[in-house]
Motif scaffolding. Structure first.
Motif, PDB file in Angstrom:
ATOM      1  N   PRO A 116     -15.840  66.874   6.317  1.00  0.00           N
ATOM      2  CA  PRO A 116     -15.938  65.051   5.879  1.00  0.00           C
ATOM      3  C   PRO A 116     -16.445  64.471   4.658  1.00  0.00           C
ATOM      4  O   PRO A 116     -17.522  65.416   4.047  1.00  0.00           O
ATOM      5  N   LEU A 117     -15.809  63.746   4.005  1.00  0.00           N
ATOM      6  CA  LEU A 117     -16.377  63.568   2.099  1.00  0.00           C
ATOM      7  C   LEU A 117     -16.928  62.047   2.797  1.00  0.00           C
ATOM      8  O   LEU A 117     -16.447  61.168   2.788  1.00  0.00           O
ATOM      9  N   ILE A 118     -18.469  62.085   2.789  1.00  0.00           N
ATOM     10  CA  ILE A 118     -18.896  61.354   3.219  1.00  0.00           C
ATOM     11  C   ILE A 118     -20.033  59.620   2.413  1.00  0.00           C
ATOM     12  O   ILE A 118     -20.620  61.455   1.439  1.00  0.00           O
ATOM     13  N   THR A 119     -19.703  58.827   1.559  1.00  0.00           N
ATOM     14  CA  THR A 119     -20.418  58.277   0.796  1.00  0.00           C
ATOM     15  C   THR A 119     -21.869  58.207   0.565  1.00  0.00           C
ATOM     16  O   THR A 119     -22.642  58.324   1.703  1.00  0.00           O
ATOM     17  N   ARG A 120     -22.774  57.689   0.132  1.00  0.00           N
ATOM     18  CA  ARG A 120     -23.856  57.892  -0.247  1.00  0.00           C
ATOM     19  C   ARG A 120     -24.556  56.547   1.339  1.00  0.00           C
ATOM     20  O   ARG A 120     -25.538  56.311   1.341  1.00  0.00           O
ATOM     21  N   LYS A 121     -23.901  55.738   1.291  1.00  0.00           N
ATOM     22  CA  LYS A 121     -24.138  54.988   2.422  1.00  0.00           C
ATOM     23  C   LYS A 121     -23.561  55.442   3.478  1.00  0.00           C
ATOM     24  O   LYS A 121     -23.781  54.481   4.343  1.00  0.00           O
ATOM     25  N   ASP A 155     -19.046  63.364  -4.056  1.00  0.00           N
ATOM     26  CA  ASP A 155     -19.480  62.789  -5.896  1.00  0.00           C
ATOM     27  C   ASP A 155     -19.698  62.889  -7.064  1.00  0.00           C
ATOM     28  O   ASP A 155     -19.294  61.686  -7.772  1.00  0.00           O
ATOM     29  N   ILE A 156     -17.914  63.560  -7.524  1.00  0.00           N
ATOM     30  CA  ILE A 156     -17.363  62.696  -8.066  1.00  0.00           C
ATOM     31  C   ILE A 156     -16.520  61.925  -8.368  1.00  0.00           C
ATOM     32  O   ILE A 156     -16.451  61.054  -9.275  1.00  0.00           O
ATOM     33  N   ILE A 157     -16.439  61.584  -6.862  1.00  0.00           N
ATOM     34  CA  ILE A 157     -15.253  60.487  -6.449  1.00  0.00           C
ATOM     35  C   ILE A 157     -16.328  59.306  -6.702  1.00  0.00           C
ATOM     36  O   ILE A 157     -15.634  58.356  -7.438  1.00  0.00           O
ATOM     37  N   GLU A 158     -17.382  59.239  -6.444  1.00  0.00           N
ATOM     38  CA  GLU A 158     -17.983  58.019  -6.819  1.00  0.00           C
ATOM     39  C   GLU A 158     -19.129  57.611  -7.999  1.00  0.00           C
ATOM     40  O   GLU A 158     -19.201  56.336  -8.032  1.00  0.00           O
ATOM     41  N   SER A 159     -19.096  58.761  -8.273  1.00  0.00           N
ATOM     42  CA  SER A 159     -19.695  58.689  -9.431  1.00  0.00           C
ATOM     43  C   SER A 159     -18.442  58.251 -10.505  1.00  0.00           C
ATOM     44  O   SER A 159     -18.961  57.430 -11.560  1.00  0.00           O
ATOM     45  N   ARG A 160     -17.396  58.182 -10.275  1.00  0.00           N
ATOM     46  CA  ARG A 160     -15.978  57.374 -11.188  1.00  0.00           C
ATOM     47  C   ARG A 160     -16.267  56.170 -10.987  1.00  0.00           C
ATOM     48  O   ARG A 160     -15.597  55.363 -11.700  1.00  0.00           O
ATOM     49  N   SER A 161     -15.899  56.205  -9.674  1.00  0.00           N
ATOM     50  CA  SER A 161     -16.026  54.690  -9.239  1.00  0.00           C
ATOM     51  C   SER A 161     -16.576  53.809  -9.787  1.00  0.00           C
ATOM     52  O   SER A 161     -16.717  52.894 -10.303  1.00  0.00           O
ATOM     53  N   SER A 162     -18.822  54.530  -9.767  1.00  0.00           N
ATOM     54  CA  SER A 162     -19.492  54.099 -10.452  1.00  0.00           C
ATOM     55  C   SER A 162     -18.961  52.907 -11.360  1.00  0.00           C
ATOM     56  O   SER A 162     -19.744  52.150 -12.355  1.00  0.00           O
ATOM     57  N   VAL A 163     -18.873  55.125 -12.104  1.00  0.00           N
ATOM     58  CA  VAL A 163     -18.846  54.850 -13.786  1.00  0.00           C
ATOM     59  C   VAL A 163     -17.360  53.257 -14.474  1.00  0.00           C
ATOM     60  O   VAL A 163     -17.694  52.388 -14.931  1.00  0.00           O
ATOM     61  N   GLY A 164     -16.165  53.024 -13.846  1.00  0.00           N
ATOM     62  CA  GLY A 164     -15.205  52.646 -13.575  1.00  0.00           C
ATOM     63  C   GLY A 164     -15.658  50.838 -13.077  1.00  0.00           C
ATOM     64  O   GLY A 164     -15.382  49.707 -13.579  1.00  0.00           O
TER      65      GLY A 164
END
Length: 588
Positions: A116-121, A155-164
């Motif tokens: 599973p791809l589990i987000t930080r939350k 982590d890649i997915i969330e980091s890119r979302s965070s940057v944008g």
């Protein structure tokens, strides 16, 4: 570190939506990971999947012809319900999947392993999965490796979302995040009403002055402190958005309005003392809000309404103001007028000048006119210059518009001269006009072209306070005056008048604003004020003109106070150019 899974489906779907990744373009980095993962495990297919409300969508894939499946047949729908890697060694032998069309199809799935791809939350938005059409074993070491690779992917997915979607200075969600969240809320079917609240805290121009003087980091530190202050005071760890310099936003349910406004009132009383800095900084709080729900038009309209209400709060110096359709209509009219003005300036066909006569009181003689521009809009009729000139001043349109006025006025002076009439014409110039480098040359060229003496032209200056602080504007006035053109200071006594500019701005005439003289026949204090202004102006060798004279009582008072000239409806409304000579006959 293993993440704790949150099984709240509504919040999980919201988390997926907020990442703004579904249906987005292919991602080269994620494609590289799927290819490497396929090679590492020596398996035919590797997928990065995202599980939406009704479908499973493949963000990245190898050797898979389709791009999505229905969610109810997706193996990954089972994977996202657990924080662990799900392994199906042989789907035909697993009662959960043995009748699944993905399994029963020709060359159907037999092996599946999904992490599973589990987000930080804690929300599982999809999986990194392996697929084979043959059964196979999967070791504990392989399970750990797949889990580690899935952690890299999320982590890649969330980091890119965070940057944008995160403001780089305040680290708060940014305007793009706000627009996405509004769009998500208006797509829901529960019709819950929400408030979009926009908050202004900082004088933008002053903030830029600080940055110019001592550096942008100082401004950024202030913005960080303001963002932290709002999050604390409004109890909004995740819902305060940073829109632009000094501007923030909240989304609240409508039933929270009363409590939210109380929090805003408290924050407004504390913000100045709470934001500390080693330089003087004025922070204050204004808020505008609008109500929206799933029946609202779109996120852009909601944001525009919020901006409209915020600007109303700022202009009226109010803490909180709602969106008002009437104000929005005014703004929309101004925008439409500006677009129409752009088309009109290119030809100037719909503009014309009117001329209001001025009378010298000593002998009741006609001694000049003021040129007043009018715009005959094809659908709205006559548009007042007080409405369209401020719009033009904010754009490059003011230059060609002024050129047209100069040319028309000088041409009219020449025409009257051919008919034996020497009539001085006054034209209005703004501070923006006077800082144009070639203004003096353009006026000089127009006078020579039409063989008109500079003494027949007068320049009336608006925004005298702005002029005084601009040496380029004052230099232009000096050059025009040396050329022989008269200079008048318009609207003297209205708004903020600094007598210091009488020393700094070269001028021959003071024009008393009509707001000063309208009450002098009834109000003794007004009369005293006007008398003192006229006396002072005469002591400084100014010619004094009173504007807006509409009745005989006002005229007599001005005569008594020894005003030099008047203009106004008592003598004449503004006239067409071909009416002036006939009108002037009794006053020659």
């Amino acid at each position: 570190m293993k993440r704790v899974l949150n099984l709240n489906e509504k919040k999980r779907l919201s988390a997926l939506q907020n990442l703004n990744i579904a249906d987005s373009n292919p991602d080269e980095v994620l494609d590289l990971i799927t290819r490497l993962t396929q090679q590492i495990f020596d398996i035919p297919m590797c997928l990065i999947t995202l599980v939406d409300e009704h479908r499973q969508w493949f963000k990245s894939k190898t050797n898979m012809a389709i791009s999505q499946t229905a969610r109810d047949i997706a193996f990954c729908d089972h994977t996202i319900r657990s924080a662990s890697v799900m392994v199906v060694n042989d789907a035909e032998q697993d009662p959960r999947f043995s009748h699944n069309p993905l399994v029963t199809a020709e060359k159907g799935m037999r092996f599946y392993a999904g992490a599973p791809l589990i987000t930080r939350k804690g929300f599982a938005i999809g999986s990194l999965c392996l697929i084979d059409n043959q059964p196979r074993d999967f070791t504990v070491q392989e399970i750990e490796m797949l889990s580690d690779l899935a952690a890299i992917v999320i982590d890649i997915i969330e980091s890119r979302s965070s940057v944008g979607f995160t403001d780089i200075v305040t680290r708060l969600p940014n305007r793009q995040r706000l627009m996405e969240d509004i769009a998500t809320l208006i797509k829901t079917s529960d019709h819950t009403p929400y408030l979009l609240i926009l908050i202004d805290t900082l004088d933008t121009l002053y903030a830029y002055d600080i940055g110019r003087a001592i550096g942008i980091p100082k401004v950024e530190n202030i913005l960080k402190d303001v963002g932290s202050f709002l999050r604390t005071e409004l109890n909004e760890n995740d819902k305060v958005y940073s829109l632009m310099l000094g501007r923030f936003a909240l989304i609240k349910r409508l039933d929270e309005q009363e409590e939210t406004f109380r929090q805003l009132e408290t924050a407004a009383t504390k913000i100045q003392q709470s934001i500390t800095s080693d330089i003087p900084i004025n922070v204050r709080l204004h808020a505008g809000y609008t109500v929206f729900s799933s029946t609202s038009e779109c996120a852009e309209t909601i944001m525009r309404q919020g901006m409209s209400s915020l600007h109303e709060a700022i202009s009226h110096n109010r803490l909180v103001m709602p969106y008002q359709h009437e104000s929005d209509v005014i703004q929309l009219r101004a925008f439409n007028l500006l677009n129409d003005l752009m088309a009109t300036v290119s030809s100037c066909e719909d503009f014309h000048l009117l001329y209001q006569p001025k009378i010298r009181l000593a002998d009741k003689k006609f001694h000049g006119v003021e040129a007043l521009i009018r715009w005959h809009h094809p659908t709205l009729g006559i548009i007042s210059p007080s409405e369209f000139i401020p719009l033009a001043e904010k754009t490059p349109l003011i230059t060609p518009l002024t050129n047209w006025v100069i040319t028309q006025a000088v041409r009219q002076i020449a025409e009257w001269q051919k008919r034996g009439a020497q009539i001085q014409v006054s034209i209005n110039l703004t501070a923006n006009n006077l800082v144009e480098q070639d203004l003096v040359q353009r006026i000089h060229t127009a006078l020579i072209l039409h063989q008109v003496s500079p003494s027949m032209l007068e320049i009336e200056c608006l925004e005298t306070q702005t002029l005084m602080n601009n040496p380029h504007a004052v230099a232009s006035l000096d050059a025009l005056r040396h050329m022989g053109i008269s200079i008048a200071l318009d609207d003297f006594g209205s708004g903020y008048s600094n007598l210091n500019y009488l020393q700094k701005i070269p001028a021959d005439t003071l024009k008393l604003d009509q707001s000063l003289i309208q009450g002098i026949s009834r109000d003794s204090k007004s009369k005293v004020i006007v008398k003192s202004m006229i006396d002072m102006a005469h002591a400084l060798s100014y010619h004094v003109v009173a504007e807006g004279v509409e009745d005989n009582d006002t005229l007599r008072c001005l005569e008594e106070l020894q005003c030099d000239s008047v203009q106004g409806f008592y003598y004449s409304r503004p006239l067409q150019h071909d009416q002036i000579l006939e009108w002037s006959k009794p006053y020659i």
